[in-house]
Design a protein around this motif. Structure first.
Motif, short mmCIF file in Angstrom:
data_model
loop_
_atom_site.label_atom_id
_atom_site.label_comp_id
_atom_site.label_asym_id
_atom_site.label_seq_id
_atom_site.Cartn_x
_atom_site.Cartn_y
_atom_site.Cartn_z
N UNK A 66 0.84 -1.21 0.00
CA UNK A 66 0.00 0.00 0.00
C UNK A 66 0.88 1.26 0.00
N UNK A 67 1.94 1.25 0.81
CA UNK A 67 2.86 2.40 0.87
C UNK A 67 3.49 2.65 -0.51
N UNK A 68 3.96 1.57 -1.12
CA UNK A 68 4.58 1.71 -2.45
C UNK A 68 3.57 2.29 -3.45
N UNK A 69 2.34 1.78 -3.40
CA UNK A 69 1.32 2.27 -4.34
C UNK A 69 1.04 3.75 -4.14
N UNK A 74 1.59 9.25 -6.34
CA UNK A 74 2.02 10.64 -6.28
C UNK A 74 3.01 10.94 -7.41
N UNK A 75 3.93 10.03 -7.63
CA UNK A 75 4.92 10.23 -8.71
C UNK A 75 4.24 10.29 -10.07
N UNK A 76 3.27 9.42 -10.30
CA UNK A 76 2.58 9.36 -11.59
C UNK A 76 1.56 10.48 -11.76
N UNK A 77 1.12 11.08 -10.63
CA UNK A 77 -0.01 12.02 -10.63
C UNK A 77 -1.22 11.34 -11.29
N UNK A 78 -1.48 10.13 -10.82
CA UNK A 78 -2.57 9.33 -11.38
C UNK A 78 -3.65 9.12 -10.31
N UNK A 193 8.60 11.74 -17.48
CA UNK A 193 7.38 11.95 -18.29
C UNK A 193 6.19 11.28 -17.61
N UNK A 194 5.08 12.04 -17.48
CA UNK A 194 3.90 11.53 -16.76
C UNK A 194 2.74 11.30 -17.74
N UNK A 195 2.56 10.08 -18.21
CA UNK A 195 1.55 9.80 -19.25
C UNK A 195 0.11 10.06 -18.83
N UNK A 224 -3.27 4.21 -13.33
CA UNK A 224 -4.55 4.33 -14.05
C UNK A 224 -5.25 5.64 -13.72
N UNK A 225 -6.14 6.05 -14.63
CA UNK A 225 -7.02 7.18 -14.32
C UNK A 225 -8.33 6.62 -13.73
#
Ligand SMILES: Cc1ncc(COP(=O)(O)O)c(C=O)c1O
Length: 391
Positions: A66-69, A74-78, A193-195, A224-225
């Motif tokens: 859960x911590x990793x996710x 946050x890194x992905x801004x997803x 790069x943040x897809x 995912x979005x």
């Protein structure tokens, strides 16, 4: 207080635990509850807030995953990031979440070889048909779209041949035609790069590479979005693609230095690229030449370049290419990349036969280099002595 991401990565344990500097590794299959009511209450909470880290069985992960996710989200801004046992597990999960028998997929021609085998051969047996498009000519993508097209699967840059595509153009086509989009973003990671931010529905990173960074663990992430979250959640549940807590811990540990390592990989790769670019037998497959289309497409979307590059070598003497690679002393010879060390691989390009657009000419050979964190002047000296064998 708002923090830059570089600072956030160093303080993740503090943010999530307020106990030890590093998060505990929680290994579990069974989770014990005080009573039936307590179990039911936890399940109701999970139903109400699926992102809240409520779990009743180890297959859903533990607090370590859960911590990793949370960090990756946050890194992905997803909306969310799912974690899987390998990067390829994330490729499979992305496809399995949205594609069904009778559907069609569009896949970039130079895609990672196992992704190609999955889509071209295996899925065909389940009546899922794949068409490959030319990453340098998106008209080949647009004209292959049919009423049945469900997913466009991009890899940027392409494995081995390193083409950069016009990603916003792909997203705009997909949105217009109501097609899901996924991208394999392992080369850059969301650090460069943040897809999801530019409109992809799903973004894959093999955590085996730069996230963990030490060549000692395998893992994958699928960002995912909100639109696809429930579909992926269900697919994750029924495939059992769950990352183990020990691996999650190692990836979390690697992430602390992701920015430092990637900045250095990038710096070193640029120095090596500048040396290799002078060699007339080599065409550099890396966003380096400022007037090239690849450079422009990279610059449009990316804030940096990682340490993986290709060398297209022109030689009538294939043995001399083998000799070049075998003579490298500081580059290990083996699969994978993204660890601290430099690696080389002579790509046999076995799947050339099935490739429509990205094939090699008769006297062309492909060598992949991963530029590690060693002193770049040592790497250049090593390449210099090995390149003497190239005829
Ligand atoms: C671009 C790309 N995507 C996905 C993968 C698969 O990752 P893993 O080896 O963690 O399954 C790889 C592995 O080399 C890769 O290069």
């Amino acid at each position: 207080m708002s923090k830059s991401f570089k600072t956030f990565l160093k303080h993740t344990a503090k943010d999530f635990h307020n106990q030890s500097v590093n998060p505990p590794v929680v290994r579990a299959s069974t989770i014990i509850f005080k009573s039936m009511q307590h179990l039911r209450k936890t399940q109701a909470k999970a139903q109400k807030n699926p992102l809240g880290g409520h779990y009743d069985y180890g297959r859903q992960g533990t607090s370590t995953t859960y911590i990793l996710q949370k960090i990756l989200t946050k890194l992905e801004e997803s909306y969310h990031v799912f974690t899987t046992p390998t990067g390829f597990g994330s490729v499979f999960l992305a496809i399995f979440s949205v594609v069904r028998p009778g559907d069609e997929m569009l896949v970039a021609d130079p895609v990672y070889s196992p992704t190609r085998i999955l889509t071209e051969n295996y899925l065909k047996e389940f009546n899922i048909h794949t068409t490959f498009y030319d990453p340098r000519n998106l008209k080949t993508l647009e004209k292959s779209i049919t009423k049945k097209t469900k997913l466009i699967f991009v890899e940027n840059p392409g494995s081995n041949t390193f083409e950069f595509q016009d990603l916003k153009k792909i997203i705009s086509i997909a949105k217009r035609k109501k097609i899901f989009t996924a991208i394999d973003n392992t080369w850059a990671t969301p650090y460069f790069f943040k897809p999801i931010k530019i409109g992809f529905d799903m973004s894959i990173v093999s955590a085996t590479k730069y996230y963990s960074g030490h060549s000692d663990v395998m893992g994958g992430s699928l960002a995912v979005n909100k639109k696809v979250f429930n579909k992926v959640k269900l697919a994750e549940k029924i495939t059992g693609l769950r990352l183990g807590p020990d691996d999650a811990y190692l990836i979390t540990r690697g992430l602390r230095t992701l920015d430092v390592r990637l900045d250095r990989h990038s710096e070193n790769a640029k120095k090596v690229a500048s040396f290799l670019d002078k060699n007339k037998k080599i065409e550099l497959l890396y966003p380096y030449k400022k007037n090239s289309l690849n450079y422009k497409m990279w610059k449009k979307y990316y804030s940096g370049a990682s340490g993986l590059m290709g060398l297209k070598i022109k030689s009538k003497n294939p043995n001399s290419v083998t000799k070049f690679v075998n003579s490298l002393r500081l580059f290990g010879y083996g699969y994978s990349w993204g660890g601290f060390e430099s690696l080389a691989l002579h790509q046999e390009f076995r799947e050339t036969g099935s490739r429509k657009y990205m094939s090699l000419e008769k006297n062309e050979h492909l060598v992949r280099l991963h530029i590690g964190l060693e002193d770049p002047s040592d790497l250049i000296a090593d390449l210099k002595q090995a390149l003497r064998h190239l005829k």
